[in-house]
Design a protein around this motif. Structure first.
Motif, PDB file in Angstrom:
ATOM      1  N   SER A 166    -101.845 -20.297  31.458  1.00 27.82           N
ATOM      2  CA  SER A 166    -101.151 -19.456  30.487  1.00 27.82           C
ATOM      3  C   SER A 166     -99.707 -19.272  30.927  1.00 27.82           C
ATOM      4  O   SER A 166     -99.377 -19.368  32.110  1.00 27.82           O
ATOM      5  N   GLN A 199     -91.365 -11.806  23.156  1.00 26.35           N
ATOM      6  CA  GLN A 199     -92.370 -12.464  23.987  1.00 26.35           C
ATOM      7  C   GLN A 199     -92.627 -13.888  23.519  1.00 26.35           C
ATOM      8  O   GLN A 199     -92.679 -14.149  22.316  1.00 26.35           O
ATOM      9  N   SER A 200     -92.789 -14.767  24.467  1.00 24.57           N
ATOM     10  CA  SER A 200     -93.314 -16.103  24.209  1.00 24.57           C
ATOM     11  C   SER A 200     -94.594 -16.252  25.016  1.00 24.57           C
ATOM     12  O   SER A 200     -94.614 -15.926  26.208  1.00 24.57           O
ATOM     13  N   ARG A 201     -95.658 -16.722  24.363  1.00 22.92           N
ATOM     14  CA  ARG A 201     -96.899 -17.027  25.066  1.00 22.92           C
ATOM     15  C   ARG A 201     -97.286 -18.460  24.747  1.00 22.92           C
ATOM     16  O   ARG A 201     -97.218 -18.891  23.595  1.00 22.92           O
ATOM     17  N   GLY A 238    -106.862 -15.365  22.606  1.00 22.04           N
ATOM     18  CA  GLY A 238    -105.543 -15.809  23.052  1.00 22.04           C
ATOM     19  C   GLY A 238    -104.461 -15.528  22.036  1.00 22.04           C
ATOM     20  O   GLY A 238    -103.312 -15.938  22.208  1.00 22.04           O
ATOM     21  N   ARG A 272     -90.897 -12.912  28.802  1.00 18.72           N
ATOM     22  CA  ARG A 272     -90.367 -11.788  28.022  1.00 18.72           C
ATOM     23  C   ARG A 272     -88.915 -11.496  28.405  1.00 18.72           C
ATOM     24  O   ARG A 272     -88.547 -11.553  29.574  1.00 18.72           O
ATOM     25  N   ASP A 275     -96.423 -16.504  29.984  1.00 15.55           N
ATOM     26  CA  ASP A 275     -95.952 -15.326  29.268  1.00 15.55           C
ATOM     27  C   ASP A 275     -94.523 -15.067  29.722  1.00 15.55           C
ATOM     28  O   ASP A 275     -94.279 -14.789  30.900  1.00 15.55           O
ATOM     29  N   GLU A 304     -99.795 -22.091  26.218  1.00 15.91           N
ATOM     30  CA  GLU A 304    -100.804 -22.677  27.101  1.00 15.91           C
ATOM     31  C   GLU A 304    -100.290 -24.043  27.532  1.00 15.91           C
ATOM     32  O   GLU A 304     -99.936 -24.879  26.696  1.00 15.91           O
TER      33      GLU A 304
END
Length: 423
Positions: free
Chosen positions: A286, A216-218, A135, A290, A288, A220
């Motif tokens: 998840s 990008q931001s990721r 991840g 952008r 994501d 959970e």
């Protein structure tokens, strides 16, 4: 060997490496897997045959060094151009994402036919870029720029195995992770990659030059309710984590649709206990997000986290969020982009100036050294899919432009301007 034969060889090699997979019938090659070891062994053999000195660094990156010609002045050490991309893949992937950039770089070294350049070339097959196993994306290139610290190394996969433990099992020493940091002689980084989109095809162009990569931001997001029997629990008395998450996923899509230039994706949903006759007590999702402007992206993430909280409170759930990545938008080096565009134009091809919506190792390397990317057309815009492919003519153009870029790297004094150690 002619340009056509070289391009055929590049494509054939990419398809050959596709056989190294964790799951028969599809391409899946994750960080430090047995399939990755086999893939690295094959690429290492090709590197060594091309006259490169090859090592595997402490992060599992495969690194081949094609030494420079001996300088007439020993007091002036040669500089180095780093070329590379990643060797890992997503599940059920195609044969060209990442791998093509490594194999194209190798072909440029092979084209020298043993002749040495005024600068060294370091070809890197990054061990991890996709973030599938842990991840955490860009493990390989993070290590090369010095961003793999003890906290990152403690990140665990779904089986509770940390990155540090996985490195040890692969025969590597995580305590030497700092040894993976690129040398002060590296003057620039060049990455070839398939576009993974439709812009080049829509413009009928072979190649593009990437001037910027979107941030990008990721994260959970975990919704927690109460697991109950699906047959005996009335709808009005449920605290269904899946229903709450589903409402939130719709909000993610709506926010992205009304924000120009934004893409937002919920690509992984994991329920617990994960039985068809049980109201799920927990769901991990998840996220994501952008965008080319970091402020817009950050506002969107904040709003989506607030929406998750509001939905959870209304449904009698709790929610927790964990940020996995906050990667700023990255601008590529102006001089290198100009040299890449000139190289492409010199072979009679008109390059398209582009912003990449996908993340790439070049965005990590750009923190330390001037970097640029050359995109190849993706037929049908297909990527991360078995139907992913490339056109022979586009690979020929990429090889020709790459060889010209190597000449420009000297004549434009690009290498010579890098004279101080990296910050």
């Amino acid at each position: 060997m002619t340009q056509n034969n070289q391009a055929d060889k590049v494509i054939a090699r990419c398809r050959y490496l596709a056989q190294f997979t964790e799951e028969p019938g599809q391409i899946k090659r994750t960080f430090l897997s047995p399939a990755m070891r086999d893939c690295m062994h094959a690429v290492q053999g090709w590197m060594e045959a091309a006259g490169m000195q090859v090592v595997t660094d402490a992060a599992g990156n495969l690194r081949g060094r094609y030494a420079a010609a001996q300088s007439s002045s020993p007091c002036l050490p040669s500089l180095c151009l780093m070329i590379g991309s990643h060797l890992d893949s997503v599940p059920n992937s195609g044969a060209f994402d990442g791998i093509l950039g490594v194999v194209l770089g190798l072909a440029l070294v092979e084209a020298q036919d043993g002749q040495r350049l005024p600068f060294a070339i370091e070809l890197v097959g990054f061990s991890e870029e996709e973030g599938v196993r842990f991840g955490l994306p860009f493990i390989g290139s993070r290590a090369v720029v010095g961003r793999m610290d003890a906290t990152a190394l403690s990140t665990e996969d779904r089986d509770g195995i940390s990155i540090a433990r996985a490195l040890l099992s692969f025969g590597l020493d995580p305590s030497r992770i700092r040894d993976a940091v690129l040398g002060d002689d590296v003057a620039a980084f060049l990455e070839f990659h398939i576009e993974q989109g439709v812009l080049l095809e829509s413009e009928d162009r072979s190649l593009g030059v990437v001037h910027a990569i979107a941030g990008q931001s990721r994260a959970e997001i975990t919704f927690t309710g109460r697991a109950r029997h699906a047959g005996t629990t009335p709808m009005r008395l449920r605290n269904d984590a899946v229903a709450g998450a589903a409402e939130w996923v719709g909000e993610v899509e709506r926010l992205a649709l009304r924000t120009p230039g934004m893409v937002a994706t919920v690509g992984d949903l994991r329920t617990h206990p994960g039985a068809g006759n049980v109201v799920a007590g927990q769901l991990r999702a998840s996220l994501d997000v952008r965008h080319g402007e970091d402020a817009v992206r950050h506002r969107a993430v904040d709003e989506l986290q607030a929406l998750a909280t509001s939905i959870a409170q209304r449904r009698g759930l709790t929610v927790a969020s964990r940020m996995l990545m906050d990667q700023p938008a990255v601008t590529m080096d102006t001089r290198l982009c100009a040299a890449a565009a000139e190289a492409i134009e010199s072979i009679g091809v008109s390059p398209l100036a582009m912003v990449s919506g996908a993340g790439h190792d070049a965005m990590i390397l750009a923190e330390r050294v001037p970097s640029t990317m050359i995109f190849l057309r993706s037929p049908g815009g297909i990527s991360h899919h078995p139907d992913e492919t490339v056109r022979l003519q586009d690979v020929e153009h990429a090889l020709a432009a790459g060889l010209k870029f190597l000449r420009l790297f000297v004549t434009h004094d690009i290498a010579k301007e890098q004279s101080t150690p990296h910050a």
